[in-house]
Enzyme design. Structure first.
Site, mmCIF file in Angstrom:
data_model
loop_
_atom_site.group_PDB
_atom_site.id
_atom_site.type_symbol
_atom_site.label_atom_id
_atom_site.label_comp_id
_atom_site.label_asym_id
_atom_site.label_seq_id
_atom_site.Cartn_x
_atom_site.Cartn_y
_atom_site.Cartn_z
ATOM 1 N N GLU A 1 0.831 -1.206 0.000
ATOM 2 C CA GLU A 1 0.000 0.000 0.000
ATOM 3 C C GLU A 1 0.867 1.259 0.000
ATOM 4 O O GLU A 1 0.544 2.234 -0.661
ATOM 5 C CB GLU A 1 -0.945 0.010 1.210
ATOM 6 C CG GLU A 1 -2.089 -0.991 1.099
ATOM 7 C CD GLU A 1 -3.040 -0.669 -0.055
ATOM 8 O OE1 GLU A 1 -3.088 0.484 -0.504
ATOM 9 O OE2 GLU A 1 -3.731 -1.596 -0.521
ATOM 10 N N TYR B 1 -6.615 6.276 4.699
ATOM 11 C CA TYR B 1 -6.770 5.303 3.609
ATOM 12 C C TYR B 1 -5.939 4.042 3.887
ATOM 13 O O TYR B 1 -6.439 2.915 3.803
ATOM 14 C CB TYR B 1 -6.357 5.909 2.252
ATOM 15 C CG TYR B 1 -6.140 4.803 1.250
ATOM 16 C CD1 TYR B 1 -7.225 4.179 0.653
ATOM 17 C CD2 TYR B 1 -4.861 4.303 0.990
ATOM 18 C CE1 TYR B 1 -7.048 3.097 -0.201
ATOM 19 C CE2 TYR B 1 -4.666 3.230 0.142
ATOM 20 C CZ TYR B 1 -5.764 2.637 -0.452
ATOM 21 O OH TYR B 1 -5.583 1.555 -1.275
ATOM 22 N N ASP C 1 -9.456 6.092 -1.956
ATOM 23 C CA ASP C 1 -8.329 6.606 -2.745
ATOM 24 C C ASP C 1 -8.886 7.129 -4.069
ATOM 25 O O ASP C 1 -10.110 7.190 -4.251
ATOM 26 C CB ASP C 1 -7.265 5.514 -2.947
ATOM 27 C CG ASP C 1 -7.761 4.385 -3.836
ATOM 28 O OD1 ASP C 1 -8.983 4.349 -4.156
ATOM 29 O OD2 ASP C 1 -6.946 3.536 -4.233
#
Ligand code: SF4
Length: 348
Positions: free
Chosen positions: A28, A111, A129
């Site tokens: 991520e 996020y 996102d």
């Protein structure tokens, strides 16, 4: 419907083959500013070199930056290591499972915390996102600016409502509903609900899509206003002496801190003038200079032109912050992308 589509159509990506929160976290962070295709080899190399939180906590700064070389936005990798050290110290080297504890780690925003908790631990934590903003703006036909606070709050609420609902449904066996729901939203935005020419006829949520029904899918989400760009100019010197090159390391607290570079300085355009004076300000008395290459690149809102020159220096013994390295030694250091290109241009 959406989750079923995801289970049949999801791309086979290396970080999707695991529930390991450490691997999901690394992926991520890499994907924050990097395209999937670029991130894959970096991720695979990283996981071979640093398979655990402890290995990340222990690695030297030089090797850490070398693993990230070329991905840019190096604060990300330094925050990864800071977080790994916190996890070792405060969580007995186990990745924390509570959302608030994940969110408290350096470099992890709402996020990323939502993505880790939902994908690794199947918790009903929302994610938002660029891909998810696009999908939700279109499905719910949201015609206001997604960056505007009220609209942004609404989008988070919608993302939360969807993942909470998924958690309550009884999933098919083997399906982790929160993980699958969030990943399907991201996947839909990345593959079908693309910024331009979305593939609506193939889309699993087409019957429920407000923007598609009104024919405004290409207009949503409203484009963000772009900040004004600023031109900046730099001169760099590739100084070679007895097959060694003069380089320096960028200090802490600067953009691209800890990375290596050739001596350079910002100048006012045009780049062809004041070469000797610019070099002198850096402590270099240069002779026999020749143009090597001119590179253009962007960092955030800056449009940068970097002109590199080969040169010899006459004050070898008096240079303060420089290091002389062979080409082979330079290959082991982490350079900024622009300065790696200068080196390639010099040794072609
Ligand atoms: S129908 Fe089209 S616009 Fe709507 S979510 Fe699907 S791909 Fe996006």
């Amino acid at each position: 419907m959406l989750v079923g589509w995801f289970e049949q159509n999801a791309r086979d990506l290396p970080w999707r083959r695991t529930n390991d929160p450490y691997a999901i976290w690394v992926s991520e962070i890499m994907l924050q500013q990097t395209q999937v295709r670029t991130a894959i080899p970096y991720f695979e190399r990283w996981m071979r070199a640093l398979p655990t939180v402890e290995s990340l906590a222990r690695i030297s700064s030089g090797r850490l930056h070398k693993l990230w070389e070329g991905l840019g936005y190096y604060t990300r990798v330094r925050n990864l290591q800071k977080s790994a050290r916190m996890i070792c110290q405060d969580h007995n080297a186990q990745f924390p499972q509570q959302y608030d504890a994940v969110r408290a780690l350096p470099g992890i925003g709402p996020y990323t915390a939502g993505a880790i908790c939902s994908i690794a631990f199947n918790q009903p934590t929302p994610i938002l996102d660029g891909n998810v903003i696009r999908v939700l703006s279109r499905v719910f036909a949201i015609t206001s600016d997604p960056k505007e606070p009220r609209t942004n709050t609404l989008l988070w609420q919608l993302a939360e409502a969807l993942v909470t609902r998924a958690a309550r449904l009884s999933p098919p066996s083997g399906c982790l509903p929160c993980s699958a729901l969030n990943q399907s939203l991201m996947e839909l935005g990345a593959t079908l609900c693309t910024p331009r020419s979305p593939s609506c006829p193939l889309c699993p949520v087409q019957p429920h899509c407000g923007a598609r029904q009104r024919g405004i899918q290409e207009q949503l989400p409203l484009p963000a206003r772009r900040p004004a760009t600023t031109q900046r100019h730099f001169l760099a010197f590739l100084v070679e002496h007895k097959e060694r090159y003069l380089v320096r390391q960028r200090p802490d607290g600067m953009v691209n801190a800890h990375l290596w570079e050739f001596p350079n300085a910002e100048v006012k355009a045009p780049l062809s003038t004041k070469l000797d004076a610019t070099a002198r300000k850096m402590g270099l008395r240069i002779i026999d200079r020749k143009p090597l290459c001119t590179l253009k690149h962007s960092i955030t809102r800056y449009r940068i032109t970097l002109a590199a020159h080969r040169a010899e220096v006459v004050n070898l013994g008096t240079l303060a912050d420089g290091h002389w390295f062979t080409r082979r030694q330079l290959d082991r250091l982490a350079f900024t992308s622009a300065h790696r290109q200068i080196l390639r241009a010099a040794t072609l």
